[in-house]
Design a protein around this motif. Structure first.
Motif, PDB file in Angstrom:
ATOM      1  N   ASP A  53       0.830  -1.211   0.000  1.00  0.00           N
ATOM      2  CA  ASP A  53       0.000   0.000   0.000  1.00  0.00           C
ATOM      3  C   ASP A  53       0.862   1.258   0.000  1.00  0.00           C
ATOM      4  O   ASP A  53       0.535   2.237  -0.670  1.00  0.00           O
ATOM      5  N   ARG A  54       1.961   1.241   0.724  1.00  0.00           N
ATOM      6  CA  ARG A  54       2.873   2.396   0.707  1.00  0.00           C
ATOM      7  C   ARG A  54       3.416   2.642  -0.700  1.00  0.00           C
ATOM      8  O   ARG A  54       3.471   3.780  -1.179  1.00  0.00           O
ATOM      9  N   ILE A  55       3.831   1.569  -1.336  1.00  0.00           N
ATOM     10  CA  ILE A  55       4.397   1.697  -2.686  1.00  0.00           C
ATOM     11  C   ILE A  55       3.363   2.274  -3.641  1.00  0.00           C
ATOM     12  O   ILE A  55       3.630   3.256  -4.344  1.00  0.00           O
ATOM     13  N   TRP A  56       2.171   1.671  -3.681  1.00  0.00           N
ATOM     14  CA  TRP A  56       1.161   2.141  -4.632  1.00  0.00           C
ATOM     15  C   TRP A  56       0.652   3.534  -4.307  1.00  0.00           C
ATOM     16  O   TRP A  56       0.469   4.356  -5.215  1.00  0.00           O
ATOM     17  N   MET A  57       0.466   3.844  -3.044  1.00  0.00           N
ATOM     18  CA  MET A  57      -0.017   5.194  -2.703  1.00  0.00           C
ATOM     19  C   MET A  57       1.010   6.243  -3.095  1.00  0.00           C
ATOM     20  O   MET A  57       0.645   7.314  -3.591  1.00  0.00           O
ATOM     21  N   THR A  58       2.280   5.957  -2.891  1.00  0.00           N
ATOM     22  CA  THR A  58       3.323   6.903  -3.305  1.00  0.00           C
ATOM     23  C   THR A  58       3.262   7.117  -4.807  1.00  0.00           C
ATOM     24  O   THR A  58       3.345   8.254  -5.288  1.00  0.00           O
ATOM     25  N   ARG A  59       3.068   6.061  -5.561  1.00  0.00           N
ATOM     26  CA  ARG A  59       2.944   6.181  -7.019  1.00  0.00           C
ATOM     27  C   ARG A  59       1.688   6.957  -7.397  1.00  0.00           C
ATOM     28  O   ARG A  59       1.726   7.827  -8.274  1.00  0.00           O
ATOM     29  N   PHE A  60       0.559   6.642  -6.771  1.00  0.00           N
ATOM     30  CA  PHE A  60      -0.688   7.357  -7.069  1.00  0.00           C
ATOM     31  C   PHE A  60      -0.545   8.855  -6.813  1.00  0.00           C
ATOM     32  O   PHE A  60      -1.120   9.675  -7.522  1.00  0.00           O
ATOM     33  N   GLU A  61       0.215   9.204  -5.786  1.00  0.00           N
ATOM     34  CA  GLU A  61       0.387  10.597  -5.401  1.00  0.00           C
ATOM     35  C   GLU A  61       1.479  11.300  -6.195  1.00  0.00           C
ATOM     36  O   GLU A  61       1.804  12.458  -5.933  1.00  0.00           O
ATOM     37  N   GLY A  62       2.057  10.588  -7.177  1.00  0.00           N
ATOM     38  CA  GLY A  62       3.032  11.208  -8.065  1.00  0.00           C
ATOM     39  C   GLY A  62       4.480  11.018  -7.667  1.00  0.00           C
ATOM     40  O   GLY A  62       5.369  11.558  -8.318  1.00  0.00           O
ATOM     41  N   GLY A  63       4.734  10.263  -6.628  1.00  0.00           N
ATOM     42  CA  GLY A  63       6.099  10.043  -6.179  1.00  0.00           C
ATOM     43  C   GLY A  63       6.643   8.722  -6.677  1.00  0.00           C
ATOM     44  O   GLY A  63       6.015   8.014  -7.466  1.00  0.00           O
ATOM     45  N   SER A  64       7.837   8.409  -6.206  1.00  0.00           N
ATOM     46  CA  SER A  64       8.418   7.104  -6.517  1.00  0.00           C
ATOM     47  C   SER A  64       8.859   6.467  -5.214  1.00  0.00           C
ATOM     48  O   SER A  64       9.307   7.150  -4.298  1.00  0.00           O
ATOM     49  N   HIS A  65       8.714   5.185  -5.146  1.00  0.00           N
ATOM     50  CA  HIS A  65       9.084   4.433  -3.949  1.00  0.00           C
ATOM     51  C   HIS A  65      10.290   3.589  -4.305  1.00  0.00           C
ATOM     52  O   HIS A  65      10.291   2.914  -5.338  1.00  0.00           O
ATOM     53  N   PRO A  66      11.322   3.617  -3.471  1.00  0.00           N
ATOM     54  CA  PRO A  66      12.504   2.810  -3.792  1.00  0.00           C
ATOM     55  C   PRO A  66      12.168   1.329  -3.841  1.00  0.00           C
ATOM     56  O   PRO A  66      11.305   0.847  -3.123  1.00  0.00           O
ATOM     57  N   SER A  67      12.857   0.638  -4.713  1.00  0.00           N
ATOM     58  CA  SER A  67      12.696  -0.803  -4.819  1.00  0.00           C
ATOM     59  C   SER A  67      13.091  -1.424  -3.487  1.00  0.00           C
ATOM     60  O   SER A  67      14.050  -1.000  -2.850  1.00  0.00           O
ATOM     61  N   THR A  68      12.341  -2.410  -3.062  1.00  0.00           N
ATOM     62  CA  THR A  68      12.601  -3.016  -1.766  1.00  0.00           C
ATOM     63  C   THR A  68      12.194  -4.481  -1.777  1.00  0.00           C
ATOM     64  O   THR A  68      11.467  -4.915  -2.664  1.00  0.00           O
ATOM     65  N   ASP A  69      12.652  -5.183  -0.805  1.00  0.00           N
ATOM     66  CA  ASP A  69      12.251  -6.567  -0.601  1.00  0.00           C
ATOM     67  C   ASP A  69      10.777  -6.578  -0.203  1.00  0.00           C
ATOM     68  O   ASP A  69      10.407  -6.010   0.823  1.00  0.00           O
ATOM     69  N   LEU A  70       9.939  -7.211  -0.992  1.00  0.00           N
ATOM     70  CA  LEU A  70       8.499  -7.204  -0.721  1.00  0.00           C
ATOM     71  C   LEU A  70       8.144  -8.001   0.526  1.00  0.00           C
ATOM     72  O   LEU A  70       7.024  -7.909   1.016  1.00  0.00           O
ATOM     73  N   GLY A  71       9.085  -8.759   1.056  1.00  0.00           N
ATOM     74  CA  GLY A  71       8.869  -9.473   2.302  1.00  0.00           C
ATOM     75  C   GLY A  71       9.472  -8.764   3.498  1.00  0.00           C
ATOM     76  O   GLY A  71       9.557  -9.335   4.590  1.00  0.00           O
ATOM     77  N   ALA A  72       9.861  -7.497   3.316  1.00  0.00           N
ATOM     78  CA  ALA A  72      10.492  -6.736   4.399  1.00  0.00           C
ATOM     79  C   ALA A  72       9.545  -6.604   5.595  1.00  0.00           C
ATOM     80  O   ALA A  72       8.337  -6.417   5.417  1.00  0.00           O
ATOM     81  N   ILE A  73      10.107  -6.692   6.769  1.00  0.00           N
ATOM     82  CA  ILE A  73       9.342  -6.448   7.991  1.00  0.00           C
ATOM     83  C   ILE A  73       9.532  -4.973   8.339  1.00  0.00           C
ATOM     84  O   ILE A  73      10.618  -4.540   8.720  1.00  0.00           O
ATOM     85  N   LEU A  74       8.480  -4.204   8.152  1.00  0.00           N
ATOM     86  CA  LEU A  74       8.528  -2.767   8.423  1.00  0.00           C
ATOM     87  C   LEU A  74       8.454  -2.475   9.911  1.00  0.00           C
ATOM     88  O   LEU A  74       9.060  -1.521  10.392  1.00  0.00           O
ATOM     89  N   PHE A  75       7.664  -3.284  10.607  1.00  0.00           N
ATOM     90  CA  PHE A  75       7.452  -3.092  12.039  1.00  0.00           C
ATOM     91  C   PHE A  75       7.531  -4.437  12.743  1.00  0.00           C
ATOM     92  O   PHE A  75       6.792  -5.358  12.404  1.00  0.00           O
ATOM     93  N   GLU A  76       8.419  -4.535  13.705  1.00  0.00           N
ATOM     94  CA  GLU A  76       8.542  -5.764  14.494  1.00  0.00           C
ATOM     95  C   GLU A  76       7.417  -5.879  15.512  1.00  0.00           C
ATOM     96  O   GLU A  76       6.894  -6.961  15.756  1.00  0.00           O
ATOM     97  N   ALA A  77       7.038  -4.763  16.112  1.00  0.00           N
ATOM     98  CA  ALA A  77       6.013  -4.771  17.153  1.00  0.00           C
ATOM     99  C   ALA A  77       4.623  -4.674  16.526  1.00  0.00           C
ATOM    100  O   ALA A  77       4.372  -3.804  15.683  1.00  0.00           O
ATOM    101  N   PHE A  78       3.718  -5.547  16.949  1.00  0.00           N
ATOM    102  CA  PHE A  78       2.366  -5.573  16.397  1.00  0.00           C
ATOM    103  C   PHE A  78       1.648  -4.247  16.619  1.00  0.00           C
ATOM    104  O   PHE A  78       0.964  -3.754  15.712  1.00  0.00           O
ATOM    105  N   ASP A  79       1.778  -3.647  17.789  1.00  0.00           N
ATOM    106  CA  ASP A  79       1.088  -2.379  18.053  1.00  0.00           C
ATOM    107  C   ASP A  79       1.550  -1.278  17.104  1.00  0.00           C
ATOM    108  O   ASP A  79       0.738  -0.475  16.640  1.00  0.00           O
ATOM    109  N   ALA A  80       2.844  -1.246  16.805  1.00  0.00           N
ATOM    110  CA  ALA A  80       3.369  -0.246  15.864  1.00  0.00           C
ATOM    111  C   ALA A  80       2.868  -0.528  14.453  1.00  0.00           C
ATOM    112  O   ALA A  80       2.518   0.403  13.713  1.00  0.00           O
TER     113      ALA A  80
END
Length: 165
Positions: A53-80
């Motif tokens: 969703d971050r990648i596509w929203m950045t594209r929709f809004e006219g930006g570019s999102h750096p290429s990344t591992d699609l399995g990346a863990i953005l947040f270790e903590a569930f609450d975050a």
């Protein structure tokens, strides 16, 4: 034009709230258990969905999102992760409520995660965006069942029903 997409954005938020509520009942160990899904676990799949969703929203809004591992863990903590999901869902809703009338007729040029410069019609990418969310929520729904939890009802017509029954 934005009517149907705004409805999907609302559904996305409500479905995610419902799904995260169910996932919150799991232990951290259960959320991280590799169940053989494409992104392994509930935790891995929820992180992937937020990243997509971050990648596509950045594209929709006219930006570019750096290429990344699609399995990346953005947040270790569930609450975050849950807080970031709520922020993203508000961003998605705001964007789609104000979607320009001609947005679906546009072409979106972007560099994909394999590094290829490509262009796709928004008329294909918009349904993909919402289908991708539904696809991965369904995977989490199945994993909840595998973990012995009752998965929540996520049918669009039931989630959007004014007086759920």
């Amino acid at each position: 034009m934005s009517g149907i997409w705004a409805q999907y954005a609302l559904y996305n938020r409500l479905a995610n709230e419902t799904l995260y509520e169910a996932c919150a009942t799991l232990s951290d160990e259960a959320r991280r258990r590799d169940l053989g899904a494409f992104f392994g676990s509930v935790h891995g799949t929820l992180n992937h969905l937020l990243l997509g969703d971050r990648i596509w929203m950045t594209r929709f809004e006219g930006g570019s999102h750096p290429s990344t591992d699609l399995g990346a863990i953005l947040f270790e903590a569930f609450d975050a992760l849950r807080a970031a999901r709520a922020t993203m869902d508000r961003r998605i809703e705001a964007f789609f409520v104000a979607l320009p009338a001609d947005f679906a007729e546009r072409d979106l040029r972007y560099v994909n995660n394999s590094g290829f410069d490509t262009t796709d019609p928004a008329s294909v990418i918009l349904p993909h965006f919402f289908n991708h969310q539904t696809h991965h929520r369904a995977q989490v729904h199945t994993m909840l069942s595998q973990l012995g939890q009752d998965p929540p009802v996520l049918d669009l017509h039931r989630v959007l029903r004014p007086n759920p029954a």
